[in-house]
Scaffold this motif. Structure first.
Motif, PDB file in Angstrom:
ATOM      1  N   ALA A 198      77.430  48.133  84.667  1.00 53.91           N
ATOM      2  CA  ALA A 198      78.434  47.494  84.149  1.00 53.91           C
ATOM      3  C   ALA A 198      78.864  47.412  85.538  1.00 53.91           C
ATOM      4  CB  ALA A 198      78.960  48.305  83.276  1.00 53.91           C
ATOM      5  N   ALA A 199      78.955  48.225  86.521  1.00 55.04           N
ATOM      6  CA  ALA A 199      79.521  48.165  87.840  1.00 55.04           C
ATOM      7  C   ALA A 199      78.584  47.613  89.015  1.00 55.04           C
ATOM      8  CB  ALA A 199      79.896  49.825  88.208  1.00 55.04           C
ATOM      9  N   GLY A 200      77.209  47.917  88.805  1.00 54.82           N
ATOM     10  CA  GLY A 200      76.699  46.656  89.910  1.00 54.82           C
ATOM     11  C   GLY A 200      75.660  47.391  89.672  1.00 54.82           C
ATOM     12  N   ASN A 201      74.530  47.308  91.044  1.00 54.44           N
ATOM     13  CA  ASN A 201      72.926  47.207  90.650  1.00 54.44           C
ATOM     14  C   ASN A 201      72.620  48.484  91.024  1.00 54.44           C
ATOM     15  OD1 ASN A 201      72.224  44.798  89.581  1.00 54.44           O
ATOM     16  ND2 ASN A 201      71.910  44.014  91.487  1.00 54.44           N
ATOM     17  N   GLU A 202      72.401  49.575  90.642  1.00 55.53           N
ATOM     18  CA  GLU A 202      72.108  50.613  91.250  1.00 55.53           C
ATOM     19  C   GLU A 202      70.742  51.160  91.106  1.00 55.53           C
ATOM     20  OE1 GLU A 202      73.185  54.447  88.710  1.00 55.53           O
ATOM     21  OE2 GLU A 202      72.109  53.470  86.710  1.00 55.53           O
ATOM     22  N   LEU A 203      70.795  52.100  92.950  1.00 53.98           N
ATOM     23  CA  LEU A 203      68.939  52.626  92.410  1.00 53.98           C
ATOM     24  C   LEU A 203      68.733  53.839  92.578  1.00 53.98           C
ATOM     25  CD1 LEU A 203      66.077  51.312  94.635  1.00 53.98           C
ATOM     26  CD2 LEU A 203      67.164  52.850  96.142  1.00 53.98           C
ATOM     27  N   VAL A 204      67.678  53.997  91.625  1.00 56.52           N
ATOM     28  CA  VAL A 204      67.953  55.605  91.034  1.00 56.52           C
ATOM     29  C   VAL A 204      66.399  55.783  90.723  1.00 56.52           C
ATOM     30  CG1 VAL A 204      69.593  55.628  89.025  1.00 56.52           C
ATOM     31  CG2 VAL A 204      67.421  54.284  88.568  1.00 56.52           C
ATOM     32  N   PRO A 205      66.138  57.218  90.582  1.00 60.62           N
ATOM     33  CA  PRO A 205      64.862  57.379  90.897  1.00 60.62           C
ATOM     34  C   PRO A 205      64.215  57.629  89.447  1.00 60.62           C
ATOM     35  CG  PRO A 205      65.778  59.190  91.215  1.00 60.62           C
ATOM     36  CD  PRO A 205      66.720  58.562  91.960  1.00 60.62           C
ATOM     37  N   MET A 206      62.708  57.141  89.548  1.00 55.60           N
ATOM     38  CA  MET A 206      62.505  57.695  88.475  1.00 55.60           C
ATOM     39  C   MET A 206      60.424  57.518  87.459  1.00 55.60           C
ATOM     40  SD  MET A 206      63.717  53.797  85.968  1.00 55.60           S
ATOM     41  CE  MET A 206      65.194  53.669  86.210  1.00 55.60           C
ATOM     42  N   ARG A 207      60.245  57.978  86.394  1.00 54.07           N
ATOM     43  CA  ARG A 207      58.920  58.632  86.272  1.00 54.07           C
ATOM     44  C   ARG A 207      58.207  57.023  86.289  1.00 54.07           C
ATOM     45  NH1 ARG A 207      55.019  58.617  82.561  1.00 54.07           N
ATOM     46  NH2 ARG A 207      53.290  60.627  82.924  1.00 54.07           N
ATOM     47  N   TRP A 208      56.645  56.424  87.628  1.00 54.23           N
ATOM     48  CA  TRP A 208      56.379  55.705  87.257  1.00 54.23           C
ATOM     49  C   TRP A 208      54.968  55.943  86.317  1.00 54.23           C
ATOM     50  CZ3 TRP A 208      51.837  53.483  90.248  1.00 54.23           C
ATOM     51  CH2 TRP A 208      51.630  52.334  90.521  1.00 54.23           C
ATOM     52  N   GLY A 209      55.663  55.283  84.923  1.00 53.42           N
ATOM     53  CA  GLY A 209      55.093  54.957  83.640  1.00 53.42           C
ATOM     54  C   GLY A 209      55.506  55.349  82.360  1.00 53.42           C
ATOM     55  N   LEU A 210      55.656  54.644  81.649  1.00 54.75           N
ATOM     56  CA  LEU A 210      57.053  54.293  81.249  1.00 54.75           C
ATOM     57  C   LEU A 210      57.208  55.585  79.640  1.00 54.75           C
ATOM     58  CD1 LEU A 210      59.239  51.233  80.575  1.00 54.75           C
ATOM     59  CD2 LEU A 210      57.821  52.109  78.133  1.00 54.75           C
ATOM     60  N   ALA A 211      57.756  55.987  79.584  1.00 61.88           N
ATOM     61  CA  ALA A 211      57.912  56.920  78.481  1.00 61.88           C
ATOM     62  C   ALA A 211      58.972  56.142  76.898  1.00 61.88           C
ATOM     63  CB  ALA A 211      58.040  58.380  78.658  1.00 61.88           C
ATOM     64  N   PRO A 212      58.791  55.659  76.231  1.00 66.31           N
ATOM     65  CA  PRO A 212      60.022  54.907  75.731  1.00 66.31           C
ATOM     66  C   PRO A 212      60.556  56.099  74.520  1.00 66.31           C
ATOM     67  CG  PRO A 212      57.384  54.493  73.774  1.00 66.31           C
ATOM     68  CD  PRO A 212      57.935  55.334  75.163  1.00 66.31           C
ATOM     69  N   SER A 213      61.280  55.447  73.960  1.00 63.70           N
ATOM     70  CA  SER A 213      62.957  57.175  73.587  1.00 63.70           C
ATOM     71  C   SER A 213      61.433  57.282  71.737  1.00 63.70           C
ATOM     72  CB  SER A 213      63.497  55.811  73.472  1.00 63.70           C
ATOM     73  OG  SER A 213      63.813  55.182  72.522  1.00 63.70           O
ATOM     74  N   TRP A 214      61.460  56.631  71.474  1.00 64.30           N
ATOM     75  CA  TRP A 214      60.676  57.074  70.532  1.00 64.30           C
ATOM     76  C   TRP A 214      59.523  57.582  69.781  1.00 64.30           C
ATOM     77  CZ3 TRP A 214      55.838  55.429  70.015  1.00 64.30           C
ATOM     78  CH2 TRP A 214      55.958  53.772  70.773  1.00 64.30           C
ATOM     79  N   TRP A 215      59.271  57.746  71.983  1.00 63.54           N
ATOM     80  CA  TRP A 215      58.177  59.020  72.202  1.00 63.54           C
ATOM     81  C   TRP A 215      58.368  60.727  71.546  1.00 63.54           C
ATOM     82  CZ3 TRP A 215      52.506  57.884  71.968  1.00 63.54           C
ATOM     83  CH2 TRP A 215      51.550  59.116  72.583  1.00 63.54           C
ATOM     84  N   LYS A 216      57.338  61.065  70.811  1.00 62.99           N
ATOM     85  CA  LYS A 216      57.029  62.684  70.055  1.00 62.99           C
ATOM     86  C   LYS A 216      56.541  63.729  70.866  1.00 62.99           C
ATOM     87  CE  LYS A 216      61.160  61.189  67.882  1.00 62.99           C
ATOM     88  NZ  LYS A 216      62.349  60.926  68.483  1.00 62.99           N
ATOM     89  N   LYS A 217      55.949  62.846  71.138  1.00 63.99           N
ATOM     90  CA  LYS A 217      54.334  64.114  71.698  1.00 63.99           C
ATOM     91  C   LYS A 217      55.213  64.462  73.356  1.00 63.99           C
ATOM     92  CE  LYS A 217      51.280  62.246  69.127  1.00 63.99           C
ATOM     93  NZ  LYS A 217      49.386  61.478  68.823  1.00 63.99           N
ATOM     94  N   PRO A 218      54.520  65.380  74.189  1.00 60.81           N
ATOM     95  CA  PRO A 218      54.793  65.418  75.863  1.00 60.81           C
ATOM     96  C   PRO A 218      53.859  63.955  76.570  1.00 60.81           C
ATOM     97  CG  PRO A 218      53.799  67.309  74.865  1.00 60.81           C
ATOM     98  CD  PRO A 218      53.844  66.123  73.569  1.00 60.81           C
TER      99      PRO A 218
END
Length: 221
Positions: A46-66
Protein backbone atom coordinates in the motif's frame (compact mmCIF):
# COMPACT_ATOMS: atom_id res chain seq x y z
CA UNK A 1 12.72 -22.86 -18.17
CA UNK A 2 14.92 -20.74 -15.93
CA UNK A 3 16.90 -22.84 -13.46
CA UNK A 4 19.87 -20.60 -12.65
CA UNK A 5 20.23 -16.83 -12.70
CA UNK A 6 22.26 -13.96 -11.27
CA UNK A 7 21.56 -10.93 -9.11
CA UNK A 8 24.39 -8.43 -8.77
CA UNK A 9 22.10 -5.60 -7.83
CA UNK A 10 22.45 -1.95 -6.94
CA UNK A 11 19.90 -0.45 -4.56
CA UNK A 12 20.20 2.88 -6.37
CA UNK A 13 19.43 1.31 -9.75
CA UNK A 14 16.50 -0.67 -8.36
CA UNK A 15 15.10 2.42 -6.67
CA UNK A 16 15.29 4.29 -9.97
CA UNK A 17 13.71 1.47 -11.98
CA UNK A 18 11.05 0.35 -9.50
CA UNK A 19 10.53 3.33 -7.17
CA UNK A 20 11.47 1.33 -4.08
CA UNK A 21 10.52 2.33 -0.56
CA UNK A 22 12.37 1.44 2.63
CA UNK A 23 15.89 1.85 3.89
CA UNK A 24 18.68 1.21 1.37
CA UNK A 25 20.40 -2.16 1.76
CA UNK A 26 23.82 -3.48 0.83
CA UNK A 27 22.97 -6.26 -1.62
CA UNK A 28 25.53 -9.05 -1.87
CA UNK A 29 26.20 -10.04 -5.50
CA UNK A 30 25.01 -13.50 -6.55
CA UNK A 31 26.36 -15.19 -9.69
CA UNK A 32 24.93 -18.71 -9.41
CA UNK A 33 21.45 -18.73 -7.89
CA UNK A 34 19.74 -22.11 -7.75
CA UNK A 35 16.19 -23.09 -6.76
CA UNK A 36 15.27 -23.21 -3.04
CA UNK A 37 17.90 -20.58 -2.18
CA UNK A 38 17.10 -17.00 -1.16
CA UNK A 39 16.53 -14.33 -3.81
CA UNK A 40 15.59 -10.64 -3.90
CA UNK A 41 12.01 -9.87 -5.00
CA UNK A 42 10.12 -6.63 -5.69
CA UNK A 43 6.50 -6.68 -4.54
CA UNK A 44 3.85 -3.96 -4.21
CA UNK A 45 2.48 -2.70 -0.90
CA UNK A 46 0.00 0.00 0.00
CA UNK A 47 2.94 2.34 0.67
CA UNK A 48 4.90 1.47 -2.47
CA UNK A 49 7.21 -1.18 -3.91
CA UNK A 50 9.50 -3.02 -1.50
CA UNK A 51 12.49 -5.28 -2.01
CA UNK A 52 12.28 -8.42 0.13
CA UNK A 53 14.21 -11.71 0.35
CA UNK A 54 12.24 -14.83 -0.53
CA UNK A 55 12.74 -18.51 -1.16
CA UNK A 56 13.01 -19.36 -4.87
CA UNK A 57 10.34 -22.03 -5.28
CA UNK A 58 6.76 -21.06 -4.55
CA UNK A 59 4.96 -22.67 -1.58
CA UNK A 60 1.21 -21.92 -1.68
CA UNK A 61 -0.49 -21.02 1.58
CA UNK A 62 -2.55 -24.23 1.52
CA UNK A 63 0.51 -26.54 1.34
CA UNK A 64 0.42 -28.79 4.43
CA UNK A 65 3.59 -30.85 3.95
CA UNK A 66 7.23 -29.85 4.57
CA UNK A 67 8.89 -27.67 1.96
CA UNK A 68 11.10 -30.57 0.97
CA UNK A 69 8.02 -32.40 -0.33
CA UNK A 70 7.10 -29.61 -2.76
CA UNK A 71 7.31 -30.37 -6.48
CA UNK A 72 9.54 -28.12 -8.58
CA UNK A 73 7.84 -24.72 -8.33
CA UNK A 74 10.71 -22.38 -9.23
CA UNK A 75 9.05 -21.82 -12.64
CA UNK A 76 5.39 -21.38 -13.60
CA UNK A 77 4.18 -21.78 -17.19
CA UNK A 78 2.65 -18.63 -18.66
CA UNK A 79 0.08 -20.69 -20.56
CA UNK A 80 -1.42 -22.26 -17.43
CA UNK A 81 -0.46 -19.98 -14.54
CA UNK A 82 -3.99 -18.58 -14.21
CA UNK A 83 -5.55 -22.05 -13.83
CA UNK A 84 -3.02 -24.30 -12.08
CA UNK A 85 -3.96 -24.75 -8.38
CA UNK A 86 -0.34 -24.24 -7.36
CA UNK A 87 -0.20 -20.74 -8.89
CA UNK A 88 -3.66 -19.38 -9.67
CA UNK A 89 -4.26 -17.60 -6.36
CA UNK A 90 -0.88 -15.86 -6.54
CA UNK A 91 -1.49 -14.93 -10.18
CA UNK A 92 -4.74 -13.29 -9.18
CA UNK A 93 -3.45 -11.17 -6.32
CA UNK A 94 0.27 -11.65 -5.53
CA UNK A 95 2.23 -10.74 -8.63
CA UNK A 96 5.78 -9.49 -8.24
CA UNK A 97 9.01 -8.91 -10.15
CA UNK A 98 12.35 -10.64 -9.74
CA UNK A 99 15.20 -8.35 -10.83
CA UNK A 100 17.94 -10.31 -12.58
CA UNK A 101 21.30 -9.34 -13.98
CA UNK A 102 21.09 -12.34 -16.29
CA UNK A 103 20.28 -16.05 -16.48
CA UNK A 104 21.84 -19.28 -17.70
CA UNK A 105 20.67 -21.83 -20.23
CA UNK A 106 22.34 -24.93 -21.64
CA UNK A 107 22.71 -26.52 -25.05
CA UNK A 108 24.09 -29.92 -26.06
CA UNK A 109 23.73 -33.49 -24.92
CA UNK A 110 23.51 -34.70 -21.30
CA UNK A 111 26.98 -35.00 -19.82
CA UNK A 112 28.44 -32.50 -22.26
CA UNK A 113 26.19 -29.48 -21.97
CA UNK A 114 27.45 -26.01 -22.83
CA UNK A 115 26.32 -23.18 -20.51
CA UNK A 116 25.26 -19.87 -22.02
CA UNK A 117 24.70 -16.59 -20.20
CA UNK A 118 21.93 -14.21 -21.22
CA UNK A 119 21.65 -10.55 -20.23
CA UNK A 120 20.38 -7.22 -21.49
CA UNK A 121 22.55 -5.71 -24.27
CA UNK A 122 22.55 -2.32 -22.53
CA UNK A 123 23.47 -3.76 -19.12
CA UNK A 124 20.13 -2.87 -17.55
CA UNK A 125 18.62 -5.26 -15.05
CA UNK A 126 15.97 -7.64 -16.38
CA UNK A 127 12.50 -7.48 -14.84
CA UNK A 128 11.27 -11.08 -14.69
CA UNK A 129 7.53 -11.59 -14.24
CA UNK A 130 6.97 -13.55 -11.04
CA UNK A 131 4.51 -14.57 -8.32
CA UNK A 132 4.89 -14.72 -4.56
CA UNK A 133 3.17 -16.47 -1.64
CA UNK A 134 3.37 -16.66 2.16
CA UNK A 135 3.38 -20.11 3.76
CA UNK A 136 3.54 -21.23 7.38
CA UNK A 137 5.45 -24.29 8.48
CA UNK A 138 2.85 -26.63 10.04
CA UNK A 139 5.37 -27.73 12.68
CA UNK A 140 7.17 -24.53 13.69
CA UNK A 141 4.61 -21.95 12.51
CA UNK A 142 7.49 -20.04 10.90
CA UNK A 143 6.41 -17.84 7.98
CA UNK A 144 8.18 -18.33 4.65
CA UNK A 145 7.75 -15.96 1.71
CA UNK A 146 8.50 -17.61 -1.62
CA UNK A 147 8.43 -16.79 -5.32
CA UNK A 148 8.42 -18.33 -8.78
CA UNK A 149 9.57 -17.05 -12.18
CA UNK A 150 7.03 -17.23 -15.00
CA UNK A 151 8.34 -18.76 -18.22
CA UNK A 152 6.74 -18.86 -21.65
CA UNK A 153 7.52 -19.82 -25.25
CA UNK A 154 10.86 -18.58 -26.52
CA UNK A 155 11.02 -15.84 -29.11
CA UNK A 156 12.65 -16.65 -32.43
CA UNK A 157 16.09 -15.47 -31.30
CA UNK A 158 16.02 -17.63 -28.15
CA UNK A 159 14.83 -20.76 -29.95
CA UNK A 160 18.42 -21.42 -31.05
CA UNK A 161 19.19 -22.19 -27.43
CA UNK A 162 15.92 -23.31 -25.78
CA UNK A 163 12.21 -23.45 -26.54
CA UNK A 164 11.30 -21.65 -23.29
CA UNK A 165 12.43 -18.39 -21.69
CA UNK A 166 11.51 -16.18 -18.74
CA UNK A 167 8.80 -13.59 -19.30
CA UNK A 168 10.79 -10.35 -19.41
CA UNK A 169 8.84 -7.20 -18.67
CA UNK A 170 9.63 -3.69 -19.76
CA UNK A 171 10.33 -1.76 -16.56
CA UNK A 172 7.61 0.68 -17.66
CA UNK A 173 5.10 -2.19 -17.41
CA UNK A 174 6.10 -3.34 -13.92
CA UNK A 175 3.31 -1.46 -12.15
CA UNK A 176 0.69 -2.76 -14.60
CA UNK A 177 1.97 -6.29 -14.05
CA UNK A 178 1.95 -6.16 -10.26
CA UNK A 179 -1.29 -4.25 -9.70
CA UNK A 180 -3.14 -4.01 -13.03
CA UNK A 181 -6.45 -5.64 -13.97
CA UNK A 182 -5.23 -7.51 -17.08
CA UNK A 183 -1.81 -9.02 -16.32
CA UNK A 184 -2.23 -11.82 -18.85
CA UNK A 185 -1.62 -9.41 -21.71
CA UNK A 186 1.96 -8.96 -20.48
CA UNK A 187 2.78 -12.68 -20.60
CA UNK A 188 4.33 -12.56 -24.05
CA UNK A 189 7.76 -13.38 -25.51
CA UNK A 190 10.43 -10.73 -25.19
CA UNK A 191 11.39 -8.57 -28.16
CA UNK A 192 13.94 -10.17 -30.49
CA UNK A 193 16.67 -7.75 -29.42
CA UNK A 194 15.99 -8.00 -25.68
CA UNK A 195 18.97 -10.25 -24.87
CA UNK A 196 22.59 -10.90 -25.65
CA UNK A 197 24.38 -14.23 -25.15
CA UNK A 198 27.79 -15.79 -24.71
CA UNK A 199 29.25 -19.13 -23.60
CA UNK A 200 30.54 -19.25 -20.02
CA UNK A 201 32.55 -21.57 -17.79
CA UNK A 202 31.42 -25.16 -17.38
CA UNK A 203 31.81 -24.61 -13.63
CA UNK A 204 28.16 -23.52 -13.78
CA UNK A 205 27.30 -27.13 -14.70
CA UNK A 206 28.32 -28.48 -11.31
CA UNK A 207 25.58 -29.62 -8.99
CA UNK A 208 24.96 -27.23 -6.14
CA UNK A 209 26.15 -23.64 -6.06
CA UNK A 210 29.54 -23.91 -4.37
CA UNK A 211 30.97 -21.73 -7.15
CA UNK A 212 29.56 -18.21 -6.92
CA UNK A 213 31.95 -15.61 -8.29
CA UNK A 214 32.09 -12.99 -11.08
CA UNK A 215 34.24 -15.21 -13.31
CA UNK A 216 31.25 -17.48 -13.86
CA UNK A 217 29.66 -14.96 -16.22
CA UNK A 218 32.78 -14.10 -18.23
CA UNK A 219 32.85 -15.22 -21.87
CA UNK A 220 35.00 -18.23 -22.73
CA UNK A 221 36.39 -19.12 -26.14
Amino acid sequence: MCGRFTQHLSWEELQRLADLIGQPRNLAPRYNIAPTTQIEVIRPTAAGNELVPMRWGLAPSWWKKPLGALPATFNARAETVAEKPMFRSAFKSRRCVIPASGFYEWTGKPGAKTPHYFSSPDGRLLALAALWESWRDPESDAKVDSATIIVGPANEWMQRFHNRMPVILDWRDVSAWMTGDDPGTLLRPALEDALQEWVVSSRVNRSGVADDDPALILPVA
